[in-house]
Design a protein around this motif. Structure first.
Motif, short mmCIF file in Angstrom:
data_model
loop_
_atom_site.label_atom_id
_atom_site.label_comp_id
_atom_site.label_asym_id
_atom_site.label_seq_id
_atom_site.Cartn_x
_atom_site.Cartn_y
_atom_site.Cartn_z
N HIS A 74 33.54 -45.05 -68.74
CA HIS A 74 34.95 -44.99 -68.33
C HIS A 74 35.54 -46.38 -68.22
CE1 HIS A 74 38.60 -43.96 -66.16
NE2 HIS A 74 38.26 -44.86 -65.24
N GLU A 75 34.79 -47.32 -67.63
CA GLU A 75 35.31 -48.68 -67.47
C GLU A 75 35.48 -49.36 -68.82
OE1 GLU A 75 32.24 -49.75 -64.85
OE2 GLU A 75 33.42 -49.41 -63.03
N GLN A 76 34.55 -49.10 -69.74
CA GLN A 76 34.67 -49.66 -71.08
C GLN A 76 35.92 -49.10 -71.76
OE1 GLN A 76 31.31 -49.03 -73.67
NE2 GLN A 76 32.34 -49.85 -75.46
N GLU A 77 36.10 -47.79 -71.70
CA GLU A 77 37.24 -47.16 -72.35
C GLU A 77 38.55 -47.61 -71.71
OE1 GLU A 77 36.27 -43.08 -71.87
OE2 GLU A 77 34.66 -43.12 -73.39
N HIS A 78 38.55 -47.79 -70.41
CA HIS A 78 39.76 -48.23 -69.73
C HIS A 78 40.12 -49.65 -70.14
CE1 HIS A 78 42.93 -48.14 -66.79
NE2 HIS A 78 42.47 -49.22 -66.19
N GLY A 79 39.10 -50.50 -70.27
CA GLY A 79 39.36 -51.86 -70.73
C GLY A 79 39.96 -51.88 -72.11
N GLU A 80 39.45 -51.04 -73.00
CA GLU A 80 39.97 -50.95 -74.36
C GLU A 80 41.40 -50.41 -74.36
OE1 GLU A 80 37.06 -48.55 -76.24
OE2 GLU A 80 35.58 -50.16 -76.41
N GLU A 81 41.67 -49.44 -73.48
CA GLU A 81 43.02 -48.89 -73.38
C GLU A 81 44.00 -49.97 -72.94
OE1 GLU A 81 45.50 -45.38 -70.99
OE2 GLU A 81 43.38 -45.72 -70.56
N GLU A 82 43.59 -50.79 -71.97
CA GLU A 82 44.48 -51.85 -71.50
C GLU A 82 44.69 -52.91 -72.57
OE1 GLU A 82 43.16 -53.26 -67.67
OE2 GLU A 82 44.27 -51.64 -66.69
N HIS A 83 43.68 -53.17 -73.38
CA HIS A 83 43.87 -54.09 -74.51
C HIS A 83 44.94 -53.55 -75.46
CE1 HIS A 83 39.62 -56.11 -74.20
NE2 HIS A 83 40.48 -56.59 -73.32
N ALA A 84 44.91 -52.24 -75.70
CA ALA A 84 45.91 -51.63 -76.58
C ALA A 84 47.31 -51.74 -75.97
CB ALA A 84 45.55 -50.18 -76.85
N GLU A 85 47.40 -51.56 -74.66
CA GLU A 85 48.70 -51.67 -73.99
C GLU A 85 49.22 -53.10 -74.06
OE1 GLU A 85 47.76 -50.17 -70.13
OE2 GLU A 85 47.96 -48.06 -70.72
N ILE A 86 48.30 -54.07 -73.95
CA ILE A 86 48.69 -55.47 -74.10
C ILE A 86 49.20 -55.72 -75.51
CG2 ILE A 86 47.81 -57.84 -74.18
CD1 ILE A 86 45.85 -56.97 -71.89
N ASN A 87 48.50 -55.19 -76.50
CA ASN A 87 48.94 -55.36 -77.89
C ASN A 87 50.30 -54.72 -78.12
OD1 ASN A 87 46.69 -56.84 -78.66
ND2 ASN A 87 45.56 -55.06 -79.39
N GLU A 88 50.55 -53.61 -77.46
CA GLU A 88 51.86 -52.96 -77.59
C GLU A 88 52.96 -53.88 -77.06
OE1 GLU A 88 53.98 -48.70 -76.52
OE2 GLU A 88 52.38 -49.45 -75.21
N ALA A 89 52.70 -54.48 -75.89
CA ALA A 89 53.68 -55.42 -75.33
C ALA A 89 53.79 -56.67 -76.20
CB ALA A 89 53.27 -55.79 -73.91
N LEU A 90 52.67 -57.07 -76.80
CA LEU A 90 52.68 -58.26 -77.65
C LEU A 90 53.51 -58.02 -78.91
CD1 LEU A 90 51.68 -61.10 -78.23
CD2 LEU A 90 49.55 -60.11 -79.12
N VAL A 91 53.47 -56.82 -79.46
CA VAL A 91 54.31 -56.49 -80.61
C VAL A 91 55.78 -56.71 -80.25
CG1 VAL A 91 55.18 -54.58 -82.03
CG2 VAL A 91 52.72 -54.91 -81.76
N GLY A 92 56.19 -56.21 -79.08
CA GLY A 92 57.57 -56.40 -78.64
C GLY A 92 57.93 -57.87 -78.49
N PHE A 93 56.99 -58.66 -78.01
CA PHE A 93 57.22 -60.09 -77.82
C PHE A 93 57.35 -60.82 -79.17
CE2 PHE A 93 55.38 -64.33 -76.21
CZ PHE A 93 56.62 -64.76 -75.75
N LEU A 94 56.50 -60.45 -80.10
CA LEU A 94 56.54 -61.08 -81.42
C LEU A 94 57.77 -60.65 -82.22
CD1 LEU A 94 52.77 -60.81 -82.43
CD2 LEU A 94 53.98 -62.87 -81.70
N GLU A 95 58.29 -59.47 -81.92
CA GLU A 95 59.46 -58.97 -82.64
C GLU A 95 60.75 -59.65 -82.18
OE1 GLU A 95 58.32 -54.38 -83.88
OE2 GLU A 95 59.19 -54.77 -81.90
#
Length: 210
Positions: A74-95
């Motif tokens: 669960h902790e591994q999956e949650h960490g990966e999920e948060e990485h994806a959420e960071i990437n989502e925010a990063l897309v908005g920043f780069l755009e």
């Protein structure tokens, strides 16, 4: 690649190395805010470090810590999920076009929020257990493996808008993060709930004045 110099260590305790990157995130976010810095270069450096750091963690760190039973699935999956959420925010920043617009400022604030949340949670729920459960030798070996992959990604260049979008699409396809439609619906529900909560608070204040 970026004009900002990102440290490239070659060894060390993986926990200390990850913490050093967390501090580097904070420094680069600050540079992205400053009106006397090269914001474009700082944004590029921040994006590159975020992606290289996270991808190397998912490939090298999380699986090893799980096999050593320092973290759960669960902790591994949650960490990966948060990485994806960071990437989502990063897309908005780069755009964001330019670096002196309201969109840039808002996108940076959103990225800083999710990034700081993840760093805080990772330090408490992943790094702290690893410090207690994993031997110094294993952490040193893992440190070499992690920085080797991290540095390789930095040298390649890993965080163009297209590259980060591809990472986000991969996470969606693998079920790490919900579909864009589901996230949009969830955000609308959250916004509505916030507005309702604000109305309740304001009503309470007015009632107290009467």
């Amino acid at each position: 690649m970026t004009d900002y110099e990102i440290p490239r260590p070659t060894n060390g305790d993986v926990l200390d190395l990850i913490l050093a990157d967390h501090r580097q995130f904070e420094d680069l976010i600050r540079e992205c805010r400053r009106n006397d810095s090269d914001r474009a270069a700082a944004r590029t450096a921040l994006a590159e470090l975020i992606v290289a750091h996270g991808e190397a963690e998912e490939e090298k760190v999380y699986p090893t810590l799980r096999t050593k039973r320092a973290i759960s699935a669960h902790e591994q999956e949650h960490g990966e999920e948060e990485h994806a959420e960071i990437n989502e925010a990063l897309v908005g920043f780069l755009e964001a076009k330019g670096t002196d617009t309201d969109k840039y400022d808002t996108a940076l604030e959103e990225l800083a929020t999710v990034l700081n949340h993840h760093a805080n949670e990772e330090e408490q729920t992943i790094l702290n257990p690893a410090r207690e459960e994993v031997s110094e030798q294993v952490r040193a070996d893992l440190g070499v493996a992690w920085v080797t992959r991290r540095n390789e990604l930095l040298e390649q260049g890993c965080a163009s808008l297209e590259q980060v979008q591809a990472l986000l699409h991969r996470a969606e396809k693998e079920g790490v993060i919900a579909s864009p439609e589901a996230r949009e619906k969830a955000d609308a529900i959250k916004d509505e709930a916030k507005e309702e909560a604000k109305e309740v608070e304001e009503a309470s204040k007015e009632q107290a004045k009467d």
